[in-house]
Design an enzyme around this catalytic site. Structure first.
Site, PDB file in Angstrom:
ATOM      1  N   LYS A 135       5.338   9.096   9.198  1.00 29.50           N
ATOM      2  CA  LYS A 135       5.137   8.558  10.538  1.00 29.50           C
ATOM      3  C   LYS A 135       6.196   9.023  11.535  1.00 29.50           C
ATOM      4  CE  LYS A 135       2.579   4.570   8.740  1.00 29.50           C
ATOM      5  NZ  LYS A 135       1.227   5.007   9.065  1.00 29.50           N
TER       6      LYS A 135
ATOM      7  N   ASP B  90       9.423   2.539  -0.344  1.00 26.40           N
ATOM      8  CA  ASP B  90       8.417   3.205   0.469  1.00 26.40           C
ATOM      9  C   ASP B  90       8.713   2.844   1.925  1.00 26.40           C
ATOM     10  OD1 ASP B  90       6.251   4.120   1.872  1.00 26.40           O
ATOM     11  OD2 ASP B  90       4.735   3.273   0.532  1.00 26.40           O
TER      12      ASP B  90
ATOM     13  N   TYR C 221       0.855  -1.193   0.000  1.00 26.34           N
ATOM     14  CA  TYR C 221       0.000   0.000   0.000  1.00 26.34           C
ATOM     15  C   TYR C 221       0.888   1.238   0.000  1.00 26.34           C
ATOM     16  CZ  TYR C 221      -3.457   3.396   1.699  1.00 26.34           C
ATOM     17  OH  TYR C 221      -4.280   4.485   1.840  1.00 26.34           O
TER      18      TYR C 221
END
Length: 482
Positions: free
Chosen positions: A322, A294, A199
């Site tokens: 994050k 990623d 994702y």
């Protein structure tokens, strides 16, 4: 470091002795119903989840959620929070501190979600809160350059092997949107390769076999995404280099980039096979294609330099998020200087953001990264995460459940399946109904995991041996009941 079953591969010989030794037998610490360890046995013997236990109720959460469903689609602002895949009543959080969170009914939980990864030093860290309070005295948003951007940029560039220049944005999705546009601009090519179950945010081009929330809800890729938006998105199974080779052969000279999670966290925890990342790096170089990691999840979590430091593989571009915001909204993409100088205003590829480089996010990120520079930080994460994962899998074996799982440093996961799990297809063989029963049982015992079989879990520096003991004891109790 724990031994591993089912993995008999060697990492490429170019790794140094130091890099090889930190792997032990495997980088993934992968286990499938392993034999009991003495530490796990001690955990089970010494922990009790019944001490001072109060009555578990979610009455206030239910009332609040019913009201929320009248105000927001599905009652939430991100789909997986609605508990669709685990059933039962979502909990409404009131406060967090350290490794714990409390809901509006007064229930307290040991938290292994960590705001989906950012809380690596623990929730509401006193030093970070104090720094934010000082920064807020100067204002919450400038919409103009500030020195804090320079400081965090220098820290990121110093830490992450692939990054020579960086652009801050506001989310992981935004970072992946920008990096994809940049890859196409730099190469002049249209196509990308992504992997099933990985994702990369909810941008149209990435909503193809995307895992995470899409898999959790059992949805197709997504209505509203035009076919043209995904026409140039090619997909392959994770850990399958032959499928990638076939795509390069079929689309010679057309592939701008290969993007992947170096450890999958959005289809459950799925580590790479030993030779997979090296093979991807080799084929991208041979075809003048950019390799994008990623690292929104893995950045600063597997090592201070991210998965690329841990595995010894350097991509061309990297996305982050994050942890670099310390719990505030943030994202970033960066890479080689010659590529990044394509980004406006240095170059012609346009991307902008009103709140990019927000002083509060920069402050939280700076102080979080400072803490991660301490001695023994990642060894501590490795120890507690290993004890947690081992303990849960041992409990599964003892109670007769098919389970497998693994961990790396502060990231872990387990499946209700025999395993091993190498890709999203393997992950989908898991018993998701059993996971739902386990999940609801663990909530009642005061343990909060991600409400989906297809999400990784996270530990933090705030987790204590007592947290791990209570969690493993709770897991054994619940597994006996389901």
């Amino acid at each position: 470091m724990a031994a591993v079953t089912g993995v008999g591969l060697s990492w490429p010989s170019k790794l140094t002795k130091t890099q090889t030794s930190k792997w032990g037998f495997s980088p993934s610490h992968r286990r499938c119903n392993p034999s009991s360890s003495s530490s796990a046995a001690t955990i089970r013997m010494t922990a009790s989840v019944d001490e001072k236990k109060k009555t578990f109720t979610l009455q206030k959460s239910e009332e609040a959620f019913n009201k929320a469903k009248e105000l927001m689609p599905g009652g939430v602002n991100s789909p997986v929070r609605a508990f669709k895949s685990v059933g039962g009543q979502p909990i409404i959080i009131d406060s967090v501190k350290g490794s714990h969170m409390r809901d509006i009914d007064g229930n307290e939980y040991i938290d292994y979600v960590g705001s989906w990864g950012p809380a690596i030093i623990g929730h509401a860290d006193d030093e970070v809160l104090a720094a934010l309070a000082e920064t807020m005295k100067k204002g919450t948003s400038f919409g103009a350059p500030c020195l804090l951007e320079n400081t965090l940029a220098e820290m990121v560039i110093s830490a992450v092997p692939s990054i020579e220049m960086v652009r801050f944005v506001n989310s992981g999705t935004e970072a992946c949107m920008g990096v994809l546009r940049l890859a196409r601009a730099f190469t002049g090519r249209p196509k990308i390769i992504k992997f099933e179950g990985c994702y990369h945010g909810h941008a149209d081009a990435f909503l193809v076999k995307a895992g995470s929330g899409v898999a959790t809800l059992g949805l197709p890729d997504s209505p509203g995404v035009p076919k043209a938006a995904t026409f140039d998105t090619l997909t392959a199974p994770y850990n399958d280099i032959s499928a990638v080779e076939s795509l390069f052969e079929e689309h010679k000279g057309e592939i701008a980039a290969v993007i992947l999670e170096p450890v999958v966290g959005n289809a459950g925890f799925i580590p790479p096979k030993l030779e997979f990342l090296a093979a991807i790096r080799k084929i991208t170089k041979e075809n003048d294609t950019l390799l994008i990691f990623d690292e929104v999840m893995t950045g600063f979590r597997l090592a201070y330099g991210g998965a690329q430091e841990y595995f010894g593989i350097t991509p061309d571009l990297t996305t982050l998020g994050k942890i670099i915001g310390g719990g505030l909204p943030v994202g970033a993409y960066g890479g080689r200087r010659d590529i990044m100088e394509m980004v406006a205003p240095a170059g012609p590829m346009y991307q902008a953001g009103t709140l990019s480089g927000n002083p509060l996010a920069m402050t939280a990120g700076i102080h979080t990264l400072k803490r991660l520079q301490g001695q023994g930080i990642y060894e501590h994460l490795d120890k507690i995460t290993g004890e947690l994962t081992q303990g849960i899998l041992d409990a599964g074996k003892k109670t007769g459940h098919a389970m497998c799982g693994g961990y790396i440093r502060g990231m872990f996961g387990f499946f209700f399946a025999d395993g091993p799990v190498h890709n999203f297809s393997d992950a989908k063989k898991s018993d998701t109904e059993k996971f739902g029963r386990f999940y609801r049982g663990m909530l009642e015992e005061g343990v909060y995991f991600a409400p989906s079989q297809f999400e990784a879990g996270f530990t933090s520096l705030a987790h204590t041996p007592e947290d791990i003991q209570r969690t493993v004891a709770a897991a054994e109790k619940v597994l006996k009941q389901i």
